[in-house]
Design an enzyme around this catalytic site. Structure first.
Site, short mmCIF file in Angstrom:
data_model
loop_
_atom_site.label_atom_id
_atom_site.label_comp_id
_atom_site.label_asym_id
_atom_site.label_seq_id
_atom_site.Cartn_x
_atom_site.Cartn_y
_atom_site.Cartn_z
N ASN A 167 0.83 -1.20 0.00
CA ASN A 167 0.00 0.00 0.00
C ASN A 167 0.87 1.25 0.00
OD1 ASN A 167 -2.71 1.29 0.28
ND2 ASN A 167 -1.76 2.12 2.13
N TYR A 171 0.05 10.47 4.06
CA TYR A 171 -0.27 10.90 5.42
C TYR A 171 0.74 11.97 5.81
CZ TYR A 171 -1.69 5.98 4.95
OH TYR A 171 -2.17 4.79 4.48
N ARG A 172 0.27 13.04 6.41
CA ARG A 172 1.22 14.08 6.80
C ARG A 172 2.14 13.55 7.90
NH1 ARG A 172 -3.51 16.78 9.70
NH2 ARG A 172 -2.95 16.70 11.91
N TRP A 185 -1.36 8.70 10.43
CA TRP A 185 -2.25 7.82 9.66
C TRP A 185 -3.52 7.60 10.47
CZ3 TRP A 185 1.75 3.34 8.83
CH2 TRP A 185 2.09 2.76 10.06
N ASP A 278 -4.90 22.48 7.81
CA ASP A 278 -5.24 21.40 6.89
C ASP A 278 -6.14 21.83 5.75
OD1 ASP A 278 -5.28 18.68 6.02
OD2 ASP A 278 -5.09 18.06 8.10
#
Length: 478
Positions: A167, A171-172, A185, A278
């Site tokens: 995968n 994710y930050r 995550w 964000d």
């Protein structure tokens, strides 16, 4: 031929007039991010910063910040064909008999060309750092109240502990010090799931910076469960991804990446992550997330740091989201064949709102589609669904609003589901990860659905008048 790496992408974008090089010295702390945001709000080009204060590594931003740039990057103007390739693969029948097998060879050959291949080395193995550190990378601090510097466009690579299916997720990642960071995550994401089902508190993870545009797109895309992300990237670009093994962990990464940060995530080391400005347009508050420990770095001799900035829409992620919505339409139709079109408006930060048009055949069908989509992967986190008839253009908000206001009765056509999974970043939900859903049935109601009135006829221009005006349009001088 598909674009092989970020260096080639820079050349393609520059040749198309979609990139500007900045030679003025800029600071990776706040200044660079503000330049990227202003440029995106003004519908400007991708930017390559060649002189970043304190670093000898250039920074590329807004690389996917327009539909034209995405068309160039993924080499297609019809993004639905990406999803159609996957849909076609799932429908392939195993041929019976030698003659039928021979007839299927071309299709099987095309399919095999999309599979990743493991190489001994590649551009990303040109430099192996003995003393790994984040300090050499021009990682951005985007807003003044952010908790620090964040990697915003890293592809976090994990493997399912049981199946080995790989995968990639975006994710930050908040930098704590030279060798530690925090991995944001969310519970619903596949990387977090891989970690949750492992038998150890530590999960080996690689953070990939750059690579083929198709690989970057694969990291963002919510591909179906069980589909290897590198295979999806190969399907997207019609050519398999070349892979190499990491040096300190058992994880495969793209050979054409710019930088690979190797390490492990440790859930026994939980720390407060955030705040972070964000894509909702709000600061995400502090929340506990596990620590990533850096164990190795592989990179090119002259890497480019690929980054993105977020904030109140519409920014670069809006265009990537639009492509995702288009490319996954064929897969949605596999489960819900009545779906005509699908749109996630950029201003709704994707998880906030989706609009679906359907060919309605029976009463309650709009609600059936809503319930079905709320049960499909990451669509489970979508906050609001609006379902309209096929005569409504889901990409035209004026048309959608017209349908809502002329075909919806609030008491009859609004569905609210309480205490359902919601996006971790939703600033309105009463609890983190738990909130409510809103469904609006904006389809024309029938007598079977309790609509007792005569359905009013839509206003339309008659064909004769239309033909007359069409034929004389140039005479009007308009």
């Amino acid at each position: 031929m598909p674009i092989e790496d970020i260096h080639e992408l820079v050349e393609v974008l520059e040749k198309a007039g979609e990139l500007k090089k900045i030679t003025t010295e800029v600071d990776s702390e706040l200044e660079l991010a503000e330049i990227l945001r202003r440029t995106m709000y003004d519908n400007g080009p991708a930017l390559l910063f060649e002189n970043v204060k304190g670093y000898d590594m250039p920074v590329l931003g807004n690389a996917f910040g327009s539909m034209k740039r995405l068309e160039l990057s993924l080499e297609t103007s019809d993004f639905t064909e990406i999803g159609q390739r996957i849909a076609d693969m799932t429908k392939m029948e195993i041929p019976k008999g030698m003659l039928n097998k021979i007839k299927k060879l071309p299709e099987l050959s095309k399919m095999s060309e999309s599979f990743p291949s493991l190489e001994k080395s590649g551009p990303v193995t040109e430099v192996i750092k003995e003393n790994p550190t984040f300090d050499d990378i021009p990682i951005l601090k985007s807003f003044h109240k952010d908790a620090g510097k964040f990697i915003t466009f890293g592809l976090t690579a994990t493997k399912h502990p049981e199946t080995g299916i790989r995968n990639l997720g975006v994710y930050r990642i908040q930098i704590v010090d030279s060798t530690h960071a925090l991995m944001h995550w969310q519970k619903h994401k596949r990387g977090a799931e891989h970690h949750a089902i492992t038998k150890s508190t530590k999960t080996e993870v690689a953070i990939i910076i750059g690579g083929e545009p198709a690989t970057v797109f694969s990291g963002v895309a919510p591909v179906p469960e069980g589909l290897d992300k590198y295979l999806f990237a190969g399907i997207t670009r019609k050519k398999g991804i070349k892979m190499v093994k990491c040096k300190t962990i058992d994880v495969e990464v793209p050979a054409n990446a710019e930088i690979v940060l190797e390490g492990y995530v440790d859930s026994s080391d939980i720390r407060d992550e955030g705040p972070f400005g964000d894509h909702t347009g709000y600061y995400t508050p502090k929340e506990p997330f596990p620590t990533f420990t850096l164990t190795g770095v592989m990179q090119r001799k002259n890497p480019i740091y690929l980054t993105t900035v977020v904030g109140k829409p519409i920014l670069e992620d809006a265009y990537i989201g639009k492509v995702i919505a288009s490319s996954f339409l064929p897969m949605i139709r596999m489960f819900h064949p009545e779906v005509v079109d699908f749109e996630m408006p950029a201003a709704g930060w994707f998880q906030g709102l989706a609009i679906i048009s359907i060919k309605k055949r029976y009463p309650g069908q709009a609600k059936k589609v809503m319930m079905g989509l709320w049960g499909m992967g990451q669509l489970a986190l979508t906050k609001m669904f609006v379902v309209v008839d096929e005569d409504v253009n889901v990409h035209d908000m004026n048309d959608v609003i017209w349908a809502i206001t002329t075909r919806t009765d609030a008491a009859r056509d609004i569905t609210i589901i309480d205490r359902a999974p919601t996006d971790t970043l939703d600033p309105a939900s009463p609890l983190v990860n738990l909130g409510s859903k809103l469904g609006i049935d904006a389809t024309q109601k029938t007598a079977e659905e309790g609509f007792e009135r005569e359905i009013q006829e839509k206003v339309q221009v008659d064909d004769e008048t239309k033909k007359l005006v069409d034929s004389r349009w140039s005479e009007y001088g308009i």
